[in-house]
Scaffold this motif. Structure first.
Motif, PDB file in Angstrom:
ATOM      1  N   MET A  43      40.844  48.230  59.014  1.00 55.02           N
ATOM      2  CA  MET A  43      40.418  46.921  58.508  1.00 55.02           C
ATOM      3  C   MET A  43      38.967  46.961  58.054  1.00 55.02           C
ATOM      4  SD  MET A  43      42.272  44.139  61.049  1.00 55.02           S
ATOM      5  CE  MET A  43      40.753  43.286  61.198  1.00 55.02           C
ATOM      6  N   LYS A  44      38.114  47.636  58.821  1.00 53.13           N
ATOM      7  CA  LYS A  44      36.707  47.751  58.454  1.00 53.13           C
ATOM      8  C   LYS A  44      36.555  48.534  57.151  1.00 53.13           C
ATOM      9  CE  LYS A  44      34.922  47.421  63.148  1.00 53.13           C
ATOM     10  NZ  LYS A  44      34.268  48.121  64.258  1.00 53.13           N
ATOM     11  N   GLN A  45      37.322  49.632  57.028  1.00 52.06           N
ATOM     12  CA  GLN A  45      37.257  50.444  55.800  1.00 52.06           C
ATOM     13  C   GLN A  45      37.705  49.626  54.587  1.00 52.06           C
ATOM     14  OE1 GLN A  45      39.747  53.850  56.510  1.00 52.06           O
ATOM     15  NE2 GLN A  45      38.156  54.974  57.605  1.00 52.06           N
ATOM     16  N   CYS A  46      38.810  48.914  54.736  1.00 54.53           N
ATOM     17  CA  CYS A  46      39.330  48.111  53.618  1.00 54.53           C
ATOM     18  C   CYS A  46      38.347  47.013  53.240  1.00 54.53           C
ATOM     19  CB  CYS A  46      40.695  47.516  53.971  1.00 54.53           C
ATOM     20  SG  CYS A  46      42.024  48.721  54.010  1.00 54.53           S
ATOM     21  N   SER A  47      37.756  46.376  54.235  1.00 54.20           N
ATOM     22  CA  SER A  47      36.778  45.330  53.977  1.00 54.20           C
ATOM     23  C   SER A  47      35.573  45.891  53.222  1.00 54.20           C
ATOM     24  CB  SER A  47      36.340  44.695  55.291  1.00 54.20           C
ATOM     25  OG  SER A  47      35.395  43.686  55.064  1.00 54.20           O
ATOM     26  N   ALA A  48      35.112  47.063  53.637  1.00 51.31           N
ATOM     27  CA  ALA A  48      33.976  47.705  52.958  1.00 51.31           C
ATOM     28  C   ALA A  48      34.339  48.054  51.513  1.00 51.31           C
ATOM     29  CB  ALA A  48      33.541  48.953  53.718  1.00 51.31           C
ATOM     30  N   MET A  49      35.557  48.543  51.303  1.00 55.12           N
ATOM     31  CA  MET A  49      35.992  48.884  49.940  1.00 55.12           C
ATOM     32  C   MET A  49      36.049  47.638  49.066  1.00 55.12           C
ATOM     33  SD  MET A  49      38.969  51.732  50.261  1.00 55.12           S
ATOM     34  CE  MET A  49      39.197  52.417  51.880  1.00 55.12           C
ATOM     35  N   LEU A  50      36.545  46.530  49.622  1.00 59.33           N
ATOM     36  CA  LEU A  50      36.616  45.280  48.859  1.00 59.33           C
ATOM     37  C   LEU A  50      35.227  44.742  48.548  1.00 59.33           C
ATOM     38  CD1 LEU A  50      39.600  43.473  50.597  1.00 59.33           C
ATOM     39  CD2 LEU A  50      39.546  44.426  48.283  1.00 59.33           C
ATOM     40  N   ASP A  51      34.308  44.835  49.521  1.00 52.03           N
ATOM     41  CA  ASP A  51      32.935  44.395  49.285  1.00 52.03           C
ATOM     42  C   ASP A  51      32.294  45.202  48.164  1.00 52.03           C
ATOM     43  OD1 ASP A  51      33.125  42.503  51.292  1.00 52.03           O
ATOM     44  OD2 ASP A  51      32.041  43.702  52.785  1.00 52.03           O
ATOM     45  N   LYS A  52      32.512  46.516  48.182  1.00 53.09           N
ATOM     46  CA  LYS A  52      31.947  47.382  47.146  1.00 53.09           C
ATOM     47  C   LYS A  52      32.530  47.040  45.777  1.00 53.09           C
ATOM     48  CE  LYS A  52      31.113  52.192  45.969  1.00 53.09           C
ATOM     49  NZ  LYS A  52      31.305  53.585  46.336  1.00 53.09           N
ATOM     50  N   LYS A  59      28.040  43.069  39.324  1.00 54.74           N
ATOM     51  CA  LYS A  59      27.073  43.814  38.516  1.00 54.74           C
ATOM     52  C   LYS A  59      27.541  43.883  37.061  1.00 54.74           C
ATOM     53  CE  LYS A  59      25.265  47.524  40.290  1.00 54.74           C
ATOM     54  NZ  LYS A  59      25.095  48.919  40.751  1.00 54.74           N
ATOM     55  N   LEU A  60      28.830  44.079  36.864  1.00 57.19           N
ATOM     56  CA  LEU A  60      29.365  44.202  35.508  1.00 57.19           C
ATOM     57  C   LEU A  60      29.402  42.870  34.774  1.00 57.19           C
ATOM     58  CD1 LEU A  60      32.308  46.683  36.172  1.00 57.19           C
ATOM     59  CD2 LEU A  60      30.153  47.169  35.010  1.00 57.19           C
ATOM     60  N   THR A  61      29.390  41.762  35.518  1.00 53.83           N
ATOM     61  CA  THR A  61      29.458  40.450  34.876  1.00 53.83           C
ATOM     62  C   THR A  61      28.121  39.708  34.958  1.00 53.83           C
ATOM     63  OG1 THR A  61      30.312  39.447  36.915  1.00 53.83           O
ATOM     64  CG2 THR A  61      31.932  40.169  35.288  1.00 53.83           C
ATOM     65  N   ALA A  62      27.049  40.428  35.193  1.00 52.48           N
ATOM     66  CA  ALA A  62      25.730  39.803  35.272  1.00 52.48           C
ATOM     67  C   ALA A  62      25.267  39.379  33.885  1.00 52.48           C
ATOM     68  CB  ALA A  62      24.717  40.761  35.892  1.00 52.48           C
ATOM     69  N   GLY A  63      24.608  38.244  33.837  1.00 51.10           N
ATOM     70  CA  GLY A  63      24.058  37.739  32.586  1.00 51.10           C
ATOM     71  C   GLY A  63      22.744  38.418  32.251  1.00 51.10           C
ATOM     72  N   ALA A  64      22.123  37.973  31.175  1.00 52.81           N
ATOM     73  CA  ALA A  64      20.876  38.566  30.717  1.00 52.81           C
ATOM     74  C   ALA A  64      19.764  38.456  31.757  1.00 52.81           C
ATOM     75  CB  ALA A  64      20.437  37.904  29.413  1.00 52.81           C
ATOM     76  N   ASP A  65      19.801  37.386  32.555  1.00 56.11           N
ATOM     77  CA  ASP A  65      18.768  37.191  33.575  1.00 56.11           C
ATOM     78  C   ASP A  65      19.108  37.891  34.892  1.00 56.11           C
ATOM     79  OD1 ASP A  65      20.870  35.632  34.405  1.00 56.11           O
ATOM     80  OD2 ASP A  65      19.707  33.777  34.582  1.00 56.11           O
ATOM     81  N   GLY A  66      20.232  38.613  34.921  1.00 61.09           N
ATOM     82  CA  GLY A  66      20.630  39.340  36.114  1.00 61.09           C
ATOM     83  C   GLY A  66      21.502  38.545  37.058  1.00 61.09           C
ATOM     84  N   GLU A  67      21.586  37.248  36.833  1.00 61.64           N
ATOM     85  CA  GLU A  67      22.436  36.402  37.674  1.00 61.64           C
ATOM     86  C   GLU A  67      23.895  36.548  37.234  1.00 61.64           C
ATOM     87  OE1 GLU A  67      21.594  34.442  40.387  1.00 61.64           O
ATOM     88  OE2 GLU A  67      19.718  35.528  40.166  1.00 61.64           O
ATOM     89  N   PRO A  68      24.816  36.527  38.204  1.00 62.51           N
ATOM     90  CA  PRO A  68      26.227  36.661  37.840  1.00 62.51           C
ATOM     91  C   PRO A  68      26.713  35.476  37.010  1.00 62.51           C
ATOM     92  CG  PRO A  68      25.959  36.435  40.230  1.00 62.51           C
ATOM     93  CD  PRO A  68      24.611  36.407  39.626  1.00 62.51           C
ATOM     94  N   ILE A  69      27.585  35.769  36.090  1.00 64.40           N
ATOM     95  CA  ILE A  69      28.205  34.739  35.262  1.00 64.40           C
ATOM     96  C   ILE A  69      29.634  34.579  35.754  1.00 64.40           C
ATOM     97  CG2 ILE A  69      28.945  34.123  32.937  1.00 64.40           C
ATOM     98  CD1 ILE A  69      26.710  35.972  31.898  1.00 64.40           C
ATOM     99  N   GLU A  70      29.996  33.358  36.170  1.00 63.78           N
ATOM    100  CA  GLU A  70      31.355  33.122  36.639  1.00 63.78           C
ATOM    101  C   GLU A  70      32.230  32.723  35.463  1.00 63.78           C
ATOM    102  OE1 GLU A  70      32.098  30.794  40.102  1.00 63.78           O
ATOM    103  OE2 GLU A  70      30.136  31.285  40.942  1.00 63.78           O
ATOM    104  N   GLN A  71      33.347  33.430  35.354  1.00 65.64           N
ATOM    105  CA  GLN A  71      34.319  33.126  34.312  1.00 65.64           C
ATOM    106  C   GLN A  71      35.699  33.200  34.916  1.00 65.64           C
ATOM    107  OE1 GLN A  71      32.734  36.321  31.567  1.00 65.64           O
ATOM    108  NE2 GLN A  71      33.454  34.792  30.121  1.00 65.64           N
ATOM    109  N   PRO A  72      36.619  32.383  34.441  1.00 63.84           N
ATOM    110  CA  PRO A  72      37.997  32.523  34.909  1.00 63.84           C
ATOM    111  C   PRO A  72      38.525  33.907  34.549  1.00 63.84           C
ATOM    112  CG  PRO A  72      37.708  30.474  33.712  1.00 63.84           C
ATOM    113  CD  PRO A  72      36.448  31.271  33.541  1.00 63.84           C
TER     114      PRO A  72
END
Length: 78
Positions: A43-52, A59-72
């Motif tokens: 469970m700990k391993q799976c949780s760590a993998m999901l967090d990563k 990181k891949l969906t960060a906006g120009a200012d570095g803040e995450p952009i939420e999209q559906p």
């Protein structure tokens, strides 16, 4: 597979197997404790993998200012 690195899917499959074995209640106490210990480790391993994975998505969906952009899910940025 102790000590061997498992994929998320392999870990989840083993975790399901452990839960099934523990739910049956047939295993002796010592074996049940070993299964429980293995399960909590998985469970700990799976949780760590999901967090990563979540951190990678953020990181891949960060906006120009570095803040995450939420999209559906499935919606592309224009």
């Amino acid at each position: 597979m102790a000590g061997k690195k498992r994929s998320f899917e392999q870990s989840m499959s083993r975790l399901e197997e452990i839960v099934s074995l523990l739910e049956k209640g047939d295993a002796p106490l010592e074996d049940s404790l070993k299964l429980f210990e293995e399960g909590t480790g998985l469970m700990k391993q799976c949780s760590a993998m999901l967090d990563k994975a979540e951190q990678t998505v953020v990181k891949l969906t960060a906006g120009a200012d570095g803040e995450p952009i939420e999209q559906p899910f499935g919606e592309e940025k224009i």
